[in-house]
Design an enzyme around this catalytic site. Sequence first.
Site, mmCIF file in Angstrom:
data_model
loop_
_atom_site.group_PDB
_atom_site.id
_atom_site.type_symbol
_atom_site.label_atom_id
_atom_site.label_comp_id
_atom_site.label_asym_id
_atom_site.label_seq_id
_atom_site.Cartn_x
_atom_site.Cartn_y
_atom_site.Cartn_z
ATOM 1 N N CYS A 200 51.644 47.871 65.580
ATOM 2 C CA CYS A 200 50.220 47.566 65.418
ATOM 3 C C CYS A 200 49.529 48.667 64.619
ATOM 4 C CB CYS A 200 49.567 47.429 66.796
ATOM 5 S SG CYS A 200 47.782 47.173 66.726
ATOM 6 N N CYS B 34 19.044 54.893 56.604
ATOM 7 C CA CYS B 34 19.940 54.271 57.579
ATOM 8 C C CYS B 34 20.278 52.874 57.063
ATOM 9 C CB CYS B 34 19.249 54.192 58.937
ATOM 10 S SG CYS B 34 20.268 53.527 60.260
#
Length: 283
Positions: A134, A106
């Site tokens: 956008c 992780c």
Amino acid sequence: MEKLTQEEKNILINKGTERPFSGKYTNEKSKGVYTCKICDAPLYDSGDKFDSGSGWPSFDDAIKGAIKRIPDADGRRVEIVCANCGAHLGHVFEGEGFTSKNRRYCVNSLSLNLIKKQDIKDENISYAYFAGGCFWGVEYYLQKLEGVKEVISGFMGGHVKNPSYYDVVRSNTGHLESVEVIYDKNKISFQELAKTFFEIHDPTQTDGQGPDIGKQYLSAVFVNNQEEREIVSKLIKKLEANGYKIATKIIEKSEFYPADESHQNYYEKKGGTPYCHGYTKRF
């Protein structure tokens, strides 16, 4: 080391942790090698990356000798660091059953760089560039298409090198908010991408997109070659035959500058849906 941001120093040196689902590489699907942010040592191959749903990049294997394990002082977790320079990467977990290797590295995105190799290793990969207001909204819809590997928000068409978001918003750099679409041409064509582009924004608006008004929000397709130019021209003619007065410009591709990480996968991180984009069937 001196080029690290304060946030990067907090993670790599002070052993901090970035917020889940905020990292650049959490949902990254590109092929390549992930390297240490500090020393560039190769750490992970993209082939060992998997989606754990945890909110952080996850790998079930590492490059041999690249990772060092250090048990946390409380004895509950095992820290992983770069074996070459000692930079903090994250933690490793065993026995969770996500993959056959039963292991999960992780890792914080800010601990990594990605050296992409899909553009030279995979002949099926192509790139397309669109500007439709956008970039968050354009990215949101195009990345849902089957065959699209990745969509990156950024800027194209201006005269300033490496513009920041605020450079584009506050000064006349000439850039449009744009997206780079990385796609498998065996699964989706440029024409299909372009058709979808014309249906997820308003190609008739001349001053921006929805409530976003300004030159950086204008509609354009940046083409790589004459074939793409002809495809877009034909689509525009079809739309005009259907009664639409198209404002979209066809522009030669120029250098694309990715926006910073806070603008990537915006809606996936923040939740919600685009405020000025939506699907409208036009063909």
